[in-house]
Design an enzyme around this catalytic site. Sequence first.
Site, mmCIF file in Angstrom:
data_model
loop_
_atom_site.group_PDB
_atom_site.id
_atom_site.type_symbol
_atom_site.label_atom_id
_atom_site.label_comp_id
_atom_site.label_asym_id
_atom_site.label_seq_id
_atom_site.Cartn_x
_atom_site.Cartn_y
_atom_site.Cartn_z
ATOM 1 C CG HIS A 137 47.377 26.017 47.025
ATOM 2 N ND1 HIS A 137 47.179 25.185 45.948
ATOM 3 C CD2 HIS A 137 48.731 26.174 47.140
ATOM 4 C CE1 HIS A 137 48.363 24.848 45.430
ATOM 5 N NE2 HIS A 137 49.302 25.421 46.140
ATOM 6 C CG LEU A 145 48.184 25.497 41.105
ATOM 7 C CD1 LEU A 145 48.185 26.627 42.116
ATOM 8 C CD2 LEU A 145 49.095 24.376 41.564
ATOM 9 C CD GLN A 198 49.976 29.111 50.527
ATOM 10 O OE1 GLN A 198 50.322 28.189 49.815
ATOM 11 N NE2 GLN A 198 50.843 29.916 51.118
ATOM 12 C CG HIS A 214 47.902 29.449 44.691
ATOM 13 N ND1 HIS A 214 47.895 30.271 43.592
ATOM 14 C CD2 HIS A 214 49.102 28.820 44.686
ATOM 15 C CE1 HIS A 214 49.053 30.143 42.955
ATOM 16 N NE2 HIS A 214 49.800 29.268 43.589
ATOM 17 N NE ARG A 267 51.982 30.058 46.481
ATOM 18 C CZ ARG A 267 52.226 28.772 46.301
ATOM 19 N NH1 ARG A 267 51.791 27.890 47.175
ATOM 20 N NH2 ARG A 267 52.893 28.362 45.240
ATOM 21 N NE ARG A 317 52.774 25.143 50.795
ATOM 22 C CZ ARG A 317 52.854 25.384 49.484
ATOM 23 N NH1 ARG A 317 53.993 25.767 48.934
ATOM 24 N NH2 ARG A 317 51.787 25.260 48.721
ATOM 25 C CD GLU A 327 54.144 31.971 44.279
ATOM 26 O OE1 GLU A 327 53.206 31.497 44.944
ATOM 27 O OE2 GLU A 327 55.220 32.335 44.764
ATOM 28 C CG PHE A 332 58.036 30.053 42.946
ATOM 29 C CD1 PHE A 332 58.256 29.511 41.692
ATOM 30 C CD2 PHE A 332 56.838 29.746 43.594
ATOM 31 C CE1 PHE A 332 57.317 28.680 41.097
ATOM 32 C CE2 PHE A 332 55.901 28.925 43.013
ATOM 33 C CZ PHE A 332 56.130 28.387 41.760
#
Lengths: 577, 233
Positions: free
Chosen positions: A349, A248, A236, A238, A282, A391, A251, A116
């Site tokens: 996000h 979404l 954030q 995404h 991100r 994050r 990831e 990730f």
Amino acid sequence: MTHIHDVVIIGAGLAGMRAALEASKVADVAVITKLYPSRSHSGAAQGGIAATLKNVDSDDCIEFHMFDTVKGSDYLGDQDAIENLCNEAPEVIYETEHMGVPYSRTPEGKIAQRKFGGHSLHHGKVAANRACYAADYTGHVLLHTFFEQCIKQRVRFYSEFQAVGLIVVDNRCLGIVAWDIQKGGLHVFHAKATMFATGGYGRVFKITSNAHASTGDGLALCLRAGLPLEDMEFVQFHPTGLYKQGILLSEGARGEGAYLLNGLNERFMERYAPTLMELAPRDMVSRSIQTEILEGRGAGPKKDHVWLDIRHIGEKRIAAVIPQIRSLCLNFGGVDPIKQPIPIQTTAHYSMGGIPVTCDGRVIYDEKNSLVEGLYAAGECACVSVHGANRLGTNSLLDATANGRRTGRTIANDIGKLKLNALPENPMEDTQERIGRVAGSTGREKVIHIRHDLRDSMEENCGVFRSGERLQKQKQILKDLLERYRQIKIDDQSKVFNTDIMEALELGYMLEFSELIVEGALRRTESRGAHSRTDFPKRDDVNWLNHTLAWRDASGQIRFGSKPVVIKNYQPMERKY
Amino acid sequence: MIRTFKILRFNLEKDKKPHFQNYQTECPPGYTVLDVLYDIKGLQDGTLSYRRSCRSGVCGSCGMKINGVNLLACKTQVESLKKKVIHVEPLPGFPVMRDLIVDLTPFWEKLENIKPYLINHTPPPTTERYQSAEDQLKIEEATWCILCNCCTSSCPSLWANKEYLGPAALLKAYRFVFDSRDEGAEERYKVLNTKSGLWRCHTIFNCMDACPQEINITEYISKLKTRVVSERY
């Protein structure tokens, strides 16, 4: 009607239910949710939950997870809270497995782990397999498992109750006021301990991965009770939202090897993060995508998106590990990702900021970390801060679960000492008046128009890239929208399921805390993590290595303060991937 | 293009019985039924009530009957309906609370009855309990259920007998009975092996047609039947 419980938790996502499981071991706990527990937005999380289990990478270690999280946060994360998070992660994940989470498995039967963004071995040398996953339904199965455990433990749920007021007297929280959506009417929940776990607020943006319900209710209630919010400027975006929809696409796809391609079919991440490529954090990937589009290398007739290409992963592997991605593309985008690349754009996000809490989940009300007695928060609505300015993927499910558990334990420890303090004479007075005012609105403005103007303008002026000029403009737009909000019209006067009034209340919440996002972004004259100012493109540790605190008084005046970042083992360094 | 939506309305504070109300609305390409409801509520009639949240098919809030079929509104493209007039009604088989919103209380009670949680009396190890990838696959698809109740409310056996546990609760039972880590099968059989339990499933397959997650519900219920027969009889 007044209900008395030892503990009242608002929100039934991962953080709220995980806390309920702890606190209900010793206390009478009620969980209030405006949906049903299984409908909470934690269930939309797909790709994984981080923990150093070493099931795939035997040389992973907890310290690498800490370093990655600190660096990912652009050094704004509090390192004491990050140490707790990473240290507790393995135990927290094993517990969820013991509760019944149906994780995907390695050939030996251990919890499967994959790569990730921003998670690495040896401080950035190579991508780490640290994300524990259940295909791409990780949030969904965690949410359902916690709900199942709450049923087993007989946690009392008040489903379809919407929190509309917070009762705080002299820095002591006494409970909340909630509206019974099913039957209509206000209820007071009088409690020794009150906890917010109300999630995020992506709905203030046009393109968002968030649910309709993600309207930041808990944040707004704290603000109205005179409490501050922390780091609200850090939102954030995404990198991979489905084009036009913002839905979404995990990831996890890039964790499984997906490419990002621009309109010229180039793997453009080569230019921005040569080592980790698509698996950079991100904030960087989102900026890279925006830059490609702004410089004319976008895809499609409008050159306004890029491609996520998973074709080379192969149909079989896709069906085994990222099946939801394919069904989302087929159902919502009309694209079969086995045959075509997927059009994607950045999507609002996650909110790194929120209700300021200590490492143990206690809500604070000033720069000196003074405590609001009896008030707690965890999950996305809280700011511990483990995510700082950005994050990492899979750290949110971990944050909600680990800090939900931690906060539940804090409440369990505190509950013996907390008394059921007397309520003020009419605890519903303010709320009653406010709802009455909204319900009786007979103006000309439609709620939907103000909501759309809010999210369109926030997208335009307070998105991935920001500037002083744009933010000033947005500040004025918000003032105008708040003025228009006073002129709304409510059609529905029924009691049962009056979602007309509830949506209007949510819009009011969003308008108020959006001012903190915009003015916080205007005040922070640097670029750090997800907050990127084109007029101040560098990080400025001399002036801005600190957390923002912001208050909003009844007249709408915003006041700012700041709080130092907790730094332990990791001194700020330049951030390269 | 412009379409007509006939939406079944009911407000117990005003109406004696439900009635259809017509709305005309523009449906650009890519529009879902949920987008349409959102537009109607926002622009034409704020009194229209329905449940919604994630708008990406995973929360299970917006199950409703659309042109006679139980579907998630968020996952249903208007174009795919291929009709100029579209009927939208609440899920059948449940009491209606208002407009498109049904009272799911009977379902939540049945779900609790089948003990929908992992039962394991052996103290856990300090790491995870091992489970083979093969054993995990037996339950994986079943764990994707979103509790939307499109299946339960499409089941003729449930329409005929409201006490019947119904496919969603049975699927949850399957998910635990067939989980290699679970030791609670015997306790669940007491609920499954009853008049209103497993044997009310007559393999009609409506549940499978209705499932927005495309879960092979009937197949899992059949496996559950076989298991109960082999262990109990």
